[in-house]
Scaffold this motif. Structure first.
Motif, PDB file in Angstrom:
ATOM      1  N   THR A 159     -16.027  29.825 -33.188  1.00 45.76           N
ATOM      2  CA  THR A 159     -14.951  29.042 -32.580  1.00 45.76           C
ATOM      3  C   THR A 159     -15.503  27.838 -31.829  1.00 45.76           C
ATOM      4  N   ALA A 160     -14.608  26.960 -31.446  1.00 48.84           N
ATOM      5  CA  ALA A 160     -15.007  25.774 -30.691  1.00 48.84           C
ATOM      6  C   ALA A 160     -15.467  26.184 -29.295  1.00 48.84           C
ATOM      7  N   GLY A 161     -16.117  25.278 -28.619  1.00 48.96           N
ATOM      8  CA  GLY A 161     -16.582  25.573 -27.270  1.00 48.96           C
ATOM      9  C   GLY A 161     -18.056  25.246 -27.083  1.00 48.96           C
ATOM     10  N   GLY A 162     -18.690  24.797 -28.143  1.00 47.88           N
ATOM     11  CA  GLY A 162     -20.091  24.388 -28.061  1.00 47.88           C
ATOM     12  C   GLY A 162     -20.171  22.906 -27.752  1.00 47.88           C
ATOM     13  N   ALA A 163     -21.363  22.460 -27.452  1.00 45.06           N
ATOM     14  CA  ALA A 163     -21.568  21.031 -27.190  1.00 45.06           C
ATOM     15  C   ALA A 163     -22.980  20.665 -27.624  1.00 45.06           C
ATOM     16  N   ALA A 164     -23.210  20.708 -28.920  1.00 47.34           N
ATOM     17  CA  ALA A 164     -24.547  20.427 -29.446  1.00 47.34           C
ATOM     18  C   ALA A 164     -24.792  18.925 -29.478  1.00 47.34           C
ATOM     19  N   SER A 165     -26.063  18.549 -29.490  1.00 43.60           N
ATOM     20  CA  SER A 165     -26.405  17.132 -29.627  1.00 43.60           C
ATOM     21  C   SER A 165     -26.291  16.730 -31.096  1.00 43.60           C
ATOM     22  N   ILE A 166     -26.038  15.457 -31.296  1.00 46.58           N
ATOM     23  CA  ILE A 166     -25.954  14.937 -32.662  1.00 46.58           C
ATOM     24  C   ILE A 166     -27.069  13.925 -32.860  1.00 46.58           C
ATOM     25  N   GLU A 167     -27.874  14.130 -33.880  1.00 47.30           N
ATOM     26  CA  GLU A 167     -28.953  13.187 -34.159  1.00 47.30           C
ATOM     27  C   GLU A 167     -28.789  12.604 -35.540  1.00 47.30           C
ATOM     28  N   SER A 168     -28.929  11.317 -35.593  1.00 47.82           N
ATOM     29  CA  SER A 168     -28.896  10.656 -36.880  1.00 47.82           C
ATOM     30  C   SER A 168     -30.307  10.696 -37.449  1.00 47.82           C
ATOM     31  N   VAL A 169     -30.481  11.220 -38.623  1.00 47.38           N
ATOM     32  CA  VAL A 169     -31.824  11.263 -39.196  1.00 47.38           C
ATOM     33  C   VAL A 169     -31.852  10.471 -40.498  1.00 47.38           C
ATOM     34  N   GLY A 170     -32.975   9.852 -40.736  1.00 52.11           N
ATOM     35  CA  GLY A 170     -33.137   9.107 -41.970  1.00 52.11           C
ATOM     36  C   GLY A 170     -33.572  10.058 -43.063  1.00 52.11           C
ATOM     37  N   SER A 171     -33.409   9.634 -44.285  1.00 55.77           N
ATOM     38  CA  SER A 171     -33.913  10.450 -45.380  1.00 55.77           C
ATOM     39  C   SER A 171     -34.645   9.528 -46.318  1.00 55.77           C
ATOM     40  N   ALA A 172     -35.922   9.846 -46.528  1.00 52.18           N
ATOM     41  CA  ALA A 172     -36.738   9.003 -47.388  1.00 52.18           C
ATOM     42  C   ALA A 172     -36.733   9.507 -48.825  1.00 52.18           C
ATOM     43  N   ALA A 173     -36.047  10.623 -49.046  1.00 52.29           N
ATOM     44  CA  ALA A 173     -36.074  11.236 -50.377  1.00 52.29           C
ATOM     45  C   ALA A 173     -35.606  10.236 -51.432  1.00 52.29           C
ATOM     46  N   ALA A 174     -36.330  10.198 -52.538  1.00 49.50           N
ATOM     47  CA  ALA A 174     -35.919   9.351 -53.667  1.00 49.50           C
ATOM     48  C   ALA A 174     -34.731  10.020 -54.337  1.00 49.50           C
ATOM     49  N   LEU A 175     -33.648   9.257 -54.557  1.00 51.71           N
ATOM     50  CA  LEU A 175     -32.447   9.858 -55.118  1.00 51.71           C
ATOM     51  C   LEU A 175     -32.257   9.433 -56.565  1.00 51.71           C
ATOM     52  N   PRO A 176     -31.853  10.380 -57.411  1.00 52.62           N
ATOM     53  CA  PRO A 176     -31.654  10.046 -58.816  1.00 52.62           C
ATOM     54  C   PRO A 176     -30.373   9.240 -59.024  1.00 52.62           C
ATOM     55  N   GLY A 177     -30.344   8.451 -60.074  1.00 50.30           N
ATOM     56  CA  GLY A 177     -29.135   7.686 -60.379  1.00 50.30           C
ATOM     57  C   GLY A 177     -28.449   8.187 -61.635  1.00 50.30           C
ATOM     58  N   HIS A 178     -28.839   9.401 -62.069  1.00 48.53           N
ATOM     59  CA  HIS A 178     -28.340   9.884 -63.355  1.00 48.53           C
ATOM     60  C   HIS A 178     -26.996  10.603 -63.297  1.00 48.53           C
ATOM     61  N   SER A 179     -26.457  10.772 -62.071  1.00 51.11           N
ATOM     62  CA  SER A 179     -25.187  11.498 -61.937  1.00 51.11           C
ATOM     63  C   SER A 179     -24.207  10.645 -61.156  1.00 51.11           C
ATOM     64  N   ARG A 180     -22.980  10.594 -61.617  1.00 47.75           N
ATOM     65  CA  ARG A 180     -22.001   9.714 -60.986  1.00 47.75           C
ATOM     66  C   ARG A 180     -20.676  10.459 -60.792  1.00 47.75           C
ATOM     67  N   PHE A 181     -20.144  10.350 -59.580  1.00 51.09           N
ATOM     68  CA  PHE A 181     -18.835  10.934 -59.288  1.00 51.09           C
ATOM     69  C   PHE A 181     -17.761  10.023 -59.869  1.00 51.09           C
ATOM     70  N   VAL A 182     -16.786  10.588 -60.565  1.00 52.56           N
ATOM     71  CA  VAL A 182     -15.702   9.775 -61.117  1.00 52.56           C
ATOM     72  C   VAL A 182     -14.424   9.945 -60.298  1.00 52.56           C
ATOM     73  N   GLU A 183     -13.952  11.188 -60.186  1.00 55.04           N
ATOM     74  CA  GLU A 183     -12.733  11.387 -59.393  1.00 55.04           C
ATOM     75  C   GLU A 183     -12.531  12.851 -59.059  1.00 55.04           C
TER      76      GLU A 183
END
Ligand SMILES: Cc1cc2nc3c(=O)[nH]c(=O)nc-3n(C[C@H](O)[C@H](O)[C@H](O)COP(=O)(O)OP(=O)(O)OC[C@H]3O[C@@H](n4cnc5c(N)ncnc54)[C@H](O)[C@@H]3O)c2cc1C
Lengths: 314, 250
Positions: free
Chosen positions: A159-183
């Motif tokens: 349930t709600a009631g927590g208060a965690a920190s939020i960190e923005s992290v970068g991702s250096a992982a190389a991503l494939p371009g072979h898959s595409r979302f259509v709808e």
């Protein structure tokens, strides 16, 4: 001590409740809680929702345009890279998690525990096999991360009631371009409660007979604030869209009340409702096996019983 | 498209009510009907239809398991596959092990498409296709209910919790079949006779250089918890009273 990473599921800018259920599972593995990883193209709202859950220590957010749609081939390398240092990586056993987590496990070179339903120790779990007709206890060898999908119906949402920190992290992982979302073509739920989180579910099978007849179920559902589900036979026959299917290959749900109309009770269907609080079956065949599984059974014609029930409850 | 590889798992038939062995070491398999995993059968049907439409020239089927898997491979050949490969292994084959073995075959055969079921109905893992796609570093389209091949890519409709998702993947790719992708054909007797003459190659996991993954051990098998026996009511007022009694709609 365990260090747990949960992969958040979200859609339409909202955190899916399956994530809160994974947090409860994580708390059983280690009371210290877990970090939650949000991957998206616009993560702020979702990350804030995750941060407010009890049991969440930290929220990591990876915001990239490529993460707009949940493509497993795109998300998996990012998850695998960020999994370093974690003893457990958990995702929900929904279509999102089932698609993504095995790809993560393979990238990490480890096995996956599918449909984790109970925690017996930090590396020892129970899970269903054979459509829930047997339960196995499995143990993951020391020295490698545990990758698992969590059977959401087995855990109450944190349930709600927590208060965690939020960190923005970068991702250096190389991503494939072979898959595409259509709808994404949305299914039949509409304004009704979500099948996977509803307190009450009204469900119909082949016995309902047609798409038009399903109106009877929708009317009853709307009267009592229920979601609507269906058997595979009803989906195959085209009475309702696929996302309404309950069972081994559909949704596994745990409502407080499940009302089954014109469903025979095949094991593949029953495995989807094992965790329901109360199962009520209405079937005209007194020999139907759904009556073996039901808490309350009524033999009769659904076309007479549904209107009568609607009147009585209205 | 040249080749389609289809993976078939031998499983206890879906109509069999499974029973645990008395010593709880697994399920009773002696004398139990075994079949092709229904999702894999759908995957094979889809491959055959692609070939019949002229979109592929060859369909071969692969299974990993004991020598008895030959029966399921023969059924696959009778359905119309051109040839079969059995990777013999008597021990338990975890999804990761299977994916590693399939990768070896993919490297040897260079298929344009690998089709398999979204899950096996014995371990219900739902992992192998995704793992193969990861190891192969190729696209995956899981839970497919529609598959269209257009040149070097495929458009796949996937059954997801929110509805139907459409994605486009470049080939080669791994596609896992859901129930509504098609209805598999029945095998006719002459096809079964013909299938006996089709080639079936036998390899071993060791021969492929694949080590079985043992990182997940099964410690115990148990029956699921039984629900308490329910009650029958005779009419709608009695049903409503029972619901009220359980705390609903008060
Ligand atoms: C690999 C595999 C996976 C599967 N996965 C799933 C799954 O996820 N979910 C699922 O549901 N199924 C699944 N199935 C299918 C399952 O085996 C059954 O075929 C299916 O559940 C039957 O649906 P049904 O009960 O609606 O239809 P039926 O079995 O045809 O039953 C219809 C029932 O309606 C009753 N009826 C008819 N008319 C009336 C009336 N007027 N009033 C009251 N009752 C009436 C009949 O007495 C009958 O009991 C799967 C099967 C396989 C092989």
């Amino acid at each position: 001590m365990s260090k747990i990473l949960i992969i958040a599921e979200h859609g339409d800018g909202r955190l899916n409740q399956s994530t809160a259920r994974c947090v409860s599972c994580a708390l059983q593995i280690d009371g210290a809680g877990a970090d939650v990883l949000v991957l998206g193209d616009d993560c702020a709202t979702v990350a804030a929702e995750a941060a407010s859950l009890q049991g969440v220590a930290r929220v990591l957010s990876v915001q990239r345009p490529e993460n707009a749609a949940p493509l497993a081939a795109v998300l998996a390398p990012q998850v695998a890279a960020l999994a370093a240092g974690y003893s457990h990586v958990l995702g929900p056993s929904t279509t999102f998690g089932k698609d993504l987590m095995p790809r993560v496990a393979a990238l990490l070179g480890v096995a996956q525990v599918s449909d984790l339903m109970a925690v017996e120790g930090p590396r020892r779990f129970r899970r269903p096999v054979y459509a829930g007709n047997a339960i196995v206890t499995v143990e993951v060898a020391e020295g490698r991360p545990v990758v698992a999908t969590v059977r959401t119906a087995s855990f109450k949402p944190s349930t709600a009631g927590g208060a965690a920190s939020i960190e923005s992290v970068g991702s250096a992982a190389a991503l494939p371009g072979h898959s595409r979302f259509v709808e994404l073509r949305r299914g039949g739920g509409g304004a009704r409660p979500d099948l996977q989180t509803a307190r009450v579910v009204v469900s119909g099978g082949r016995g309902v007979g047609s798409e038009a007849n399903f109106t009877l179920l929708y009317q009853l559902a709307d009267k009592i604030g229920a979601a609507v589900g269906a058997s595979r036979a009803a989906v195959d026959a085209g009475y309702v869209p696929n996302d309404m299917q309950v069972g081994q290959t559909g949704k596994i749900i745990a409502p407080e009340l499940y009302l089954a109309f014109g469903i025979s009770g095949a094991i593949q269907h029953l495995t989807g409702i094992k965790d329901a609080g109360l199962i009520v079956a209405i079937n005209k065949d007194p020999e139907a096996s759904i009556f073996q599984a039901a808490d309350i059974g009524l033999v009769g014609d659904l076309f007479e019983i549904i209107p009568a029930l609607e009147r009585a409850l209205g | 498209m040249q080749k389609i590889m289809v993976c078939l798992k031998r499983v206890v038939d879906y109509n069999v009510r499974i029973r645990l062995r008395p010593d709880h070491s697994g399920v009773v398999s002696d004398g139990v009907k075994m079949s092709i995993n229904p999702f894999d059968e759908i995957a094979l049907e889809e491959a055959l239809r692609l070939r019949e439409r002229g979109l592929a020239s060859e369909v071969f089927v692969v299974s990993i398991g004991p020598s008895d898997c030959q029966q399921q491979l023969r059924t696959g050949l009778a359905m119309g596959a051109d040839r079969a490969v059995l990777v013999e292994e008597d021990g338990e084959v975890a999804p990761l092990t299977a994916a590693r073995a399939f990768l070896k075959l993919v490297e040897r055969e260079q298929p344009d498409l690998v089709l398999l079921g979204k899950q096996a109905i014995d371990d219900d893992c739902n992992q192998t296709g995704q793992m193969l796609a990861a190891l192969w570093d190729r696209p995956q389209a899981t839970f497919a209910s529609k598959l269209e091949v257009n040149g070097g890519s495929a458009t796949v409709t996937r059954e997801v919790d929110a509805g139907l998702e459409v994605i486009e993947v470049e080939l080669p790719a791994v596609v896992t079949a859901d129930l509504r992708l098609n209805e598999p054909r029945y095998v006719k007797l002459p096809e079964i006779m013909k299938a006996k003459k089709k080639p079936l190659e036998t390899l071993t996991l060791g021969g492929l250089g694949v080590e079985a993954d043992t990182s997940l051990r099964t410690l115990a098998w148990n029956e699921p918890q039984e629900r308490q026996k329910g009650v029958m009511v005779s009419d709608v007022p009695a049903l409503v009273a029972a619901l009220h009694d359980k705390g609903f709609f008060n």
